[in-house]
Design a protein around this motif. Structure first.
Motif, short mmCIF file in Angstrom:
data_model
loop_
_atom_site.label_atom_id
_atom_site.label_comp_id
_atom_site.label_asym_id
_atom_site.label_seq_id
_atom_site.Cartn_x
_atom_site.Cartn_y
_atom_site.Cartn_z
N GLU A 19 20.73 4.82 22.59
CA GLU A 19 21.86 3.93 22.33
C GLU A 19 22.37 4.00 20.90
O GLU A 19 23.39 3.38 20.58
CB GLU A 19 21.43 2.47 22.60
N LEU A 20 21.71 4.74 20.03
CA LEU A 20 21.99 4.62 18.60
C LEU A 20 23.42 4.99 18.22
O LEU A 20 23.99 4.40 17.30
CB LEU A 20 21.00 5.47 17.80
N ALA A 21 24.01 5.96 18.88
CA ALA A 21 25.39 6.32 18.54
C ALA A 21 26.36 5.20 18.87
O ALA A 21 27.36 4.99 18.17
CB ALA A 21 25.79 7.61 19.27
N ASP A 22 26.09 4.44 19.92
CA ASP A 22 26.92 3.28 20.24
C ASP A 22 26.62 2.10 19.33
O ASP A 22 27.52 1.39 18.89
CB ASP A 22 26.71 2.88 21.70
N VAL B 95 27.93 -2.07 15.26
CA VAL B 95 27.55 -3.13 14.33
C VAL B 95 28.01 -2.88 12.90
O VAL B 95 27.97 -3.79 12.08
CB VAL B 95 26.02 -3.35 14.34
N THR B 96 28.42 -1.67 12.56
CA THR B 96 28.68 -1.38 11.15
C THR B 96 30.07 -1.83 10.73
O THR B 96 31.06 -1.58 11.41
CB THR B 96 28.52 0.13 10.86
N GLY B 97 30.09 -2.48 9.57
CA GLY B 97 31.35 -3.00 9.06
C GLY B 97 32.08 -2.05 8.15
O GLY B 97 33.20 -2.33 7.73
N ARG B 98 31.45 -0.92 7.84
CA ARG B 98 32.09 0.08 6.98
C ARG B 98 31.46 1.42 7.27
O ARG B 98 30.48 1.52 8.00
CB ARG B 98 31.91 -0.30 5.51
N GLY C 37 29.69 -4.02 25.45
CA GLY C 37 28.71 -5.10 25.39
C GLY C 37 27.55 -4.86 24.45
O GLY C 37 26.48 -5.47 24.62
N VAL C 38 27.72 -3.99 23.44
CA VAL C 38 26.61 -3.68 22.53
C VAL C 38 26.11 -4.94 21.84
O VAL C 38 24.90 -5.21 21.80
CB VAL C 38 27.04 -2.63 21.50
N ARG C 39 27.00 -5.72 21.30
CA ARG C 39 26.56 -6.91 20.56
C ARG C 39 25.88 -7.92 21.47
O ARG C 39 24.90 -8.56 21.07
CB ARG C 39 27.75 -7.55 19.83
N ARG C 40 26.37 -8.10 22.67
CA ARG C 40 25.71 -9.04 23.60
C ARG C 40 24.29 -8.58 23.91
O ARG C 40 23.35 -9.39 23.94
CB ARG C 40 26.52 -9.15 24.90
N THR C 41 24.13 -7.30 24.13
CA THR C 41 22.79 -6.78 24.42
C THR C 41 21.87 -6.94 23.22
O THR C 41 20.71 -7.36 23.37
CB THR C 41 22.89 -5.29 24.82
N LEU C 42 22.36 -6.61 22.04
CA LEU C 42 21.52 -6.74 20.84
C LEU C 42 21.15 -8.20 20.57
O LEU C 42 20.02 -8.49 20.17
CB LEU C 42 22.23 -6.14 19.63
N ALA D 170 32.44 -1.39 13.81
CA ALA D 170 32.61 -2.64 14.56
C ALA D 170 33.85 -2.60 15.44
O ALA D 170 33.84 -3.11 16.57
CB ALA D 170 32.67 -3.81 13.60
N GLN D 171 34.94 -1.99 14.95
CA GLN D 171 36.16 -1.94 15.76
C GLN D 171 36.00 -1.06 16.99
O GLN D 171 36.82 -1.13 17.92
CB GLN D 171 37.35 -1.47 14.92
#
Length: 452
Positions: free
Chosen positions: A264-267, A277-280, A213-218, A272-273
């Motif tokens: 939380e930074l490592a998560d 949040v990182t795409g690359r 749920g990282v993206r939901r929280t952010l 992204a997969q």
């Protein structure tokens, strides 16, 4: 570095009256191997008054308004001058450039290099336009050109290099924004600098993301603080400096700016997969610290997020309090500080001792710090630069990977102070062709740097 008993390394400081300048001068009152030789600032009287506050005696300082006065000052005194040109006649070994002015800083650095002086570059605005050109000039003369320790770019470049030397794969690297979001769960009051807002359900915002749920929280946190402006041109500027020194690139042109707690930074910065949040792999970014009032700040510090390898090793490190992702695949290694000029004497000593060898290896033009028009900008408008973070009026900063930058895009701090030759539609990048009167020296150096 001078041997014991040798004279100290002498430095000249531009932008001496600024906040950075004071921190450096205050610290070098206590560093016997580093001492000021000349201070340049338009506010000569204010610079003298500041030096007196720091403990300089009146006869330690020599106000000089001509080259003859610089040459004739009593031995051992610090020249205080209003004009960059007067620095060439002083006796320093290293220039510390801290004007924050692209044109003035470039001129000061070129003059220093042409007089066989090393350069410690603190003005990130200068670096993002002409850093590649200045690095080439320094290398051609066997001189050092380095970022100033104590500011985030130098700290992060060094921290990144350390992780790479260890063979760690860096997924993301960056820093926290200058100012935290401080949330008091007892009152629901959230403070950012001098701005305060009330938030509903503060414990929910402070709670760690649920698995997956990282993206939901952010997203929920971003919505809760939407009225607070957290991004700044200075942040993107600093990440541009890091990118050119390391080859890391932005993931998105405005950076992600997640609102995150340090644990939380490592998560958060996982791929992204894997729920982050990182795409690359290999990105630069900035996050905003969310913390309780009784928790320590990240203090504008720097971080790298790396992939882990041996699970047992990282389980052991997690048990010792290191920040490891829930799935064990990522870890965040960080330095929660940046001490401004308090640390910069280390750069002055290093460049005096090692010269060109002190410069970060492998730098190049990897990104372009540019700007998009916030609204339609009419021909004839001057793109004024100002404020604490050196924002450019009417322009939103963006950071492009060089390979994806629009054709003829103008670096942000080349556009600063220039007048527009034609209208720029809202949302369009400002291009060099849009500028009626860009500084010719900066423009030439920008174009030269593209071929370095």
């Amino acid at each position: 570095m001078p041997p014991s008993g040798a004279p100290p390394v002498r430095y000249a400081l531009t932008g001496a009256r600024g906040g950075f300048g004071r921190t450096l001068l205050a610290q070098t009152r206590h560093t016997p191997r580093v001492a000021p030789d000349a201070l340049c600032d338009l506010d000569v009287d204010g610079t003298v008054a500041m030096c007196r506050e720091l403990g300089f005696r009146a006869d330690d300082l020599a106000v000089c308004r001509t080259a003859d006065e610089v040459a004739a000052r009593p031995a051992g005194t610090v020249a205080v001058v209003p004009d960059l040109a007067l620095l060439t006649g002083a006796g320093h070994d290293v220039l510390v450039e801290a004007t924050g002015s692209p044109a003035a800083g470039y001129r000061a650095a070129v003059d220093a290099l042409e007089h066989d002086r090393h350069v410690v570059m603190v003005s990130k605005e200068v670096e993002t336009v002409v850093g590649t050109d200045l690095a080439r000039r320094a290398a051609d003369r066997g001189l050092g050109y380095v970022p100033g320790a104590g500011d985030q770019p130098a700290n992060l470049v060094g921290w990144y290099a350390r992780t790479r030397e260890l063979g760690l794969e860096v997924v993301a690297a960056g820093k926290s924004g200058e100012y935290d979001l401080v949330l008091d769960p007892a009152t629901g009051r959230l403070t950012h600098l001098d701005q305060q807002i009330d938030v509903a359900d503060p414990e929910r915002l402070l709670a760690p993301p649920e698995p997956g749920g990282v993206r939901r929280t952010l997203d929920a946190r971003a919505d809760a603080v939407a009225t607070i402006r957290r991004s700044a041109a200075a942040d993107l500027c600093e990440m541009a400096v890091v990118a050119d020194a390391t080859g890391l690139v932005p993931d998105v042109e405005t950076l992600h700016y997640p609102v995150a707690r340090v644990a939380e930074l490592a998560d958060v910065y996982a791929r992204a997969q894997d729920g982050g949040v990182t795409g690359r792999t290999g990105v630069v970014d900035v996050f905003t610290v969310l913390r309780r009032p009784d928790e320590a700040s990240f203090a504008g510090g720097v971080f790298v997020v790396v992939r882990t390898h041996d699970p047992v090793t990282w389980e052991t490190l997690s048990g010792k309090g290191h920040v490891v992702s829930r799935d064990g695949r990522y870890a965040c290694l960080y330095l929660p500080y940046h001490l401004m000029g308090v640390e910069t004497p280390l750069s002055v000593l290093a460049v005096a001792e090692r010269g060109a060898a002190a410069a970060p290896p492998g730098r190049g033009r990897h990104v372009v710090l540019a700007g998009r028009a916030r609204t339609g900008l009419p021909a004839g408008r001057t793109l004024a630069m100002g404020g604490h973070h050196h924002d450019v009026d009417g322009v939103a900063p963006v950071l492009f990977a060089a390979a994806q930058a629009p054709d003829d895009v103008a670096p942000l701090y080349l556009a600063a102070h220039a007048r527009l030759a034609r209208d720029v539609p809202a949302g369009a990048p400002v291009r060099i062709g849009d500028l009626a009167d860009p500084d010719p020296h900066l423009l030439a150096a920008w174009r030269t740097g593209a071929t370095c």
